[in-house]
Design a protein around this motif. Structure first.
Motif, short mmCIF file in Angstrom:
data_model
loop_
_atom_site.label_atom_id
_atom_site.label_comp_id
_atom_site.label_asym_id
_atom_site.label_seq_id
_atom_site.Cartn_x
_atom_site.Cartn_y
_atom_site.Cartn_z
N ASN A 145 0.81 -1.21 0.00
CA ASN A 145 0.00 0.00 0.00
C ASN A 145 0.85 1.26 0.00
O ASN A 145 0.47 2.28 -0.60
CB ASN A 145 -0.95 -0.01 1.21
N LEU A 146 2.00 1.23 0.66
CA LEU A 146 2.91 2.38 0.61
C LEU A 146 3.42 2.60 -0.81
O LEU A 146 3.56 3.74 -1.27
CB LEU A 146 4.07 2.17 1.58
N ARG A 147 3.70 1.51 -1.52
CA ARG A 147 4.12 1.64 -2.92
C ARG A 147 3.02 2.26 -3.77
O ARG A 147 3.28 3.11 -4.63
CB ARG A 147 4.48 0.25 -3.47
N LEU A 175 6.84 11.63 1.16
CA LEU A 175 6.65 10.24 1.56
C LEU A 175 7.92 9.43 1.35
O LEU A 175 8.31 8.63 2.22
CB LEU A 175 5.49 9.63 0.78
N ALA A 176 8.61 9.61 0.23
CA ALA A 176 9.85 8.87 -0.03
C ALA A 176 10.90 9.22 1.00
O ALA A 176 11.66 8.35 1.45
CB ALA A 176 10.36 9.18 -1.44
N LEU A 203 13.40 7.44 -4.35
CA LEU A 203 14.01 8.75 -4.08
C LEU A 203 14.51 9.41 -5.35
O LEU A 203 14.35 10.62 -5.54
CB LEU A 203 15.15 8.58 -3.06
N GLU A 204 15.14 8.64 -6.23
CA GLU A 204 15.61 9.21 -7.48
C GLU A 204 14.45 9.69 -8.34
O GLU A 204 14.52 10.75 -8.97
CB GLU A 204 16.47 8.20 -8.24
N LYS A 239 14.30 17.07 1.97
CA LYS A 239 14.35 15.83 2.76
C LYS A 239 14.66 14.64 1.87
O LYS A 239 15.48 13.78 2.21
CB LYS A 239 13.03 15.60 3.50
N ALA A 240 14.00 14.58 0.70
CA ALA A 240 14.29 13.48 -0.23
C ALA A 240 15.75 13.51 -0.66
O ALA A 240 16.37 12.45 -0.84
CB ALA A 240 13.36 13.58 -1.44
N LEU A 241 16.34 14.69 -0.82
CA LEU A 241 17.74 14.80 -1.26
C LEU A 241 18.70 14.26 -0.21
O LEU A 241 19.61 13.49 -0.53
CB LEU A 241 18.07 16.25 -1.59
#
Length: 707
Positions: free
Chosen positions: A363-365, A384-385, A405-406, A421-423
């Motif tokens: 579900n997260l995916r 979220l990532a 993330l990418e 944050k993702a970076l």
């Protein structure tokens, strides 16, 4: 959970087919029983390294097929290698059966992977179950027909008796049941749906209503197989017999991927005609009608819809024009869940969080995919990532985390905090994979943007991870300077969580490598106390590693072994391969110092097998490699080169689970390997790593800063 009926010929034919062909695909209409037959045969075949089930129905992105297979095989790899290469490397010498179920919507990606695995892994066999063949060379296809009337009647009677105790048809009722089975073409799913209605209808009434629904719902498309039309009719008929609220919940449940729990259903599916207080009762009715099934999980009771039933509900949701709103509600729930899990990662519930995200990963995916493909949702996907850093880093899913993330940072979400944050999380993941150039690029961009926009939180994390990068590349003065700066920044902004404690431990490592063991111990003892105050175990393992190294250096050998043994136990429970292999290397040094050069060499061989799944062995670092070099020198002196190499080779034959058990001095006599005379092959992996029940006291301080 329910009895298996019929399929005598198929139960004999499938094992014979697997004996002569390495790829066998069971095909048939949805609901005909392909999955259950494949599972039953797989359990009976029993190859040396087991039968492993890969369920692809909940996977939507073709790029995640390889991740799903690796996850089902419990393979953890922290390197930059593709998941396909990891699978090829890890399966090359194994003899196992891979059961691939529900691949129809990903047939090209699945066929490509299966073909490559079969070509490169001679001990592998694949049993696929789907509505169409994979279409690869060497595939043997076994179509699964509906059940013959006697078996269908027995199945229907058994399922009917489950909801209507004492049901034993005879006379006219038996004739009606047989006619029902014929009209439903002996499709198990259709039979189970029909049997669920006997709580309110007699077999004769069922037959009459079924006749009406056939004419109404059979459809006119000539390119759809009759049995498919029959199944759709059965599902549609069951749908028509549901109340309005039951139909509404059925449609809304279709937004879930994989299993789901009651709380998520109450949030996502309530409102606009279905009050939250009524969800449980309506869900219970869908369970009674076999529209939804119940299953036990490590996190408690969960529910699941068969893919065919889910797809039918999805069509109704789309037709009602409510699909986009429900997908957003689904996304909102799992955004909230991820945020809660990030906060609770720094608490006594850390193990519970690790278990929960494993169950909720499908579900997260789905939530991530929605955010990264819908206009104006990108910033939420970035958030979220990044928020799931503890899943990617702490629970051994670096490769999948890198994938999300990418994708997230490549998009312009117009919200700097989420992207920042993702970076920094992307930089952290890349460091642990040994991919230093992309790590530096992501962290430098994060730092520059944070300074320009005034984001103190992102700036602190960027500096911290640059210090971590300096640490693993042997620039200890720079590592010390950056890590001290980051910790000062954390204190100024009031940040305290697992990442902050890891920064403290990493600073201790930099000091220890420069000879300042006293300062390193002081830092780690402080981190250890904070971890124990908050129930934190993941960062604690790394503090214990440094404390164990310091104790050994001071001649406290017994205490050193106790500390590093506990470190290894914690790391292995979290699937943290980096922490695991570092602890094994240190225990090998302790072992040779205790006089057992043979065992030390075996442990070094076991570590050598794990390192390729982590990255560059010991980061290519002179400092991290010091214990290994010293252990090897002493072991070679005592054993001689030939004996030492033989023991290393024996250690490399141990699976990671067995190697950890051996390093923890469990099953020692049983897992002594080929370097001991009179013993054969090392034992097979013992299964899932040990986990422990979490404490229940709440945390009193905050967790990770969102964004």
């Amino acid at each position: 959970m329910t009895a298996f009926f019929g399929r005598t010929a198929e139960l004999a034919a499938l094992p014979a087919a697997l004996a002569s062909a390495r790829l066998v695909t069971v095909t048939g209409v949805g609901g005909v029983g392909k999955s259950r037959l494949a599972a039953r045969v797989a359990a009976a075949v029993g190859p040396r390294d087991g039968a492993w089930l890969v369920e692809l129905a909940g996977v939507r992105d073709p790029h995640l097929v390889e991740h799903a297979v690796a996850s089902a095989l419990e393979l953890t790899d922290h390197t930059r290698r593709s998941p396909r290469q990891v699978l090829l490397d890890r399966l090359a010498g194994r003899e196992l059966l891979l059961v691939v179920d529900g691949f129809e919507h990903l047939v090209d990606a699945t066929a490509s992977l299966v073909q490559d695995l079969l070509l490169r892994c001679p001990g592998l066999r694949v049993l696929a179950a789907g509505r169409r063949p994979l279409g690869t060379a060497g595939e043997r296809v076994l179509p699964l027909a509906p059940m013959p009337e006697p078996d269908a009647t027995a199945l229907f009677t058994d399922r009917a008796a489950a909801c209507l105790p004492g049901f034993a048809p005879d006379g006219r009722d038996l004739d009606d049941v047989r006619e029902l089975c014929r009209r439903l073409d002996g499709i198990p799913l259709a039979l189970e749906l029909a049997a669920g209605r006997l709580r309110v209808l007699s077999p004769g009434q069922l037959l009459a209503r079924l006749d009406d629904r056939f004419r109404l719902l059979a459809g006119t498309r000539r390119d759809v197989p009759p049995r498919h039309q029959t199944l759709r009719t059965a599902i549609g008929w069951s749908h028509e017999l549901c109340t309005a609220r039951e139909r509404l919940l059925w449609a809304r449940l279709s937004v879930f991927s994989g299993p789901f729990d009651l709380e998520s259903v109450e949030y996502v599916c309530s409102g606009d005609g279905l009050h939250a207080d009524d969800v449980l009762d309506v869900l219970d009715e869908l369970l009674a009608q076999s529209v939804v099934s119940r299953e036990e999980s490590p996190t408690g009771v969960r529910y699941r819809m068969l893919d065919t039933v889910r797809a039918y509900g999805s069509e109704w949701l789309e037709a009602a024009g409510d699909a986009a709103r429900m997908r957003r509600r689904h996304r909102d729930w799992y955004m909230g869940l991820a945020t809660w899990c990030e906060l609770d990662w720094f608490s006594p519930r850390q193990t519970e969080v690790a278990t929960l995200v494993e169950c909720e990963l499908p579900n997260l995916r789905t939530a991530l995919e929605f955010c990264l493909t819908e206009p104006d949702e990108t910033h939420l996907g970035q958030y979220l990532a990044g928020t799931l850093w503890f899943c990617w880093v702490g629970c051994g899913r670096l490769a999948e985390g890198r994938h999300w993330l990418e994708r997230a940072v490549e998009l312009d979400g117009a919200h700097e905090e989420s992207r920042l944050k993702a970076l920094w999380v992307l930089g952290y993941v890349a460091i642990l994979q040994g991919d230093t150039v992309p790590a530096l690029c992501a962290l430098q961009e994060c730092q520059d943007t944070a300074e320009r926009t005034g984001s103190a939180v992102a700036a602190a994390y960027a500096v911290h991870r640059m210090g971590c990068l300096a640490l693993v590349t042997d620039d200890m003065p720079r590592a010390e300077r950056l890590l001290r700066t980051a910790l000062d920044q954390y204190r100024r902004i009031g940040e305290l969580n697992s990442n902050v404690l890891m920064g403290q431990v990493e600073l201790a490592m930099a000091l220890a490598f420069q000879g300042a063991l006293g300062d390193a111990v002081e830092l780690c003892e402080d981190a250890r106390q904070v971890c124990e105050d908050h129930g934190e175990r993941w960062a604690l393992a790394y503090a214990l590693y440094v404390l164990g190294y310091a104790a050994w250096t001071h001649g406290e050998h017994g205490r050193a072994r106790d500390l590093v043994t506990r470190c290894l136990d914690l790391d292995h429970a979290f699937h943290d391969l980096l922490g695991t292999v570092l602890a094994v290397e240190l225990l090998a040094l302790f072992t040779v110092a205790e006089g057992d050069a043979t065992e030390a060499a075996v442990l070094q061989g076991a570590a050598a097998r794990i390192w390729p799944s982590v990255g560059l062995p010991l980061f290519g670092s002179e400092h991290f490699g010091g214990p290994h070099a010293l252990c090897e020198t002493q072991a070679r002196e005592r054993l001689g080169d030939e004996r030492y190499e033989a023991c290393v080779r024996a250690g490399a034959e141990l699976s990671p689970d067995v190697a950890v058990s051996r390093a923890l001095r469990r099953q020692h006599a049983e897992a002594t390997g080929a370097c001991r005379p009179g013993l054969g092959e090392p034992p097979a992996p013992s299964g899932a790593p040990e986990t422990r029940e979490p404490a229940v006291s709440p945390t009193t301080r905050g967790g990770e800063t969102a964004g």
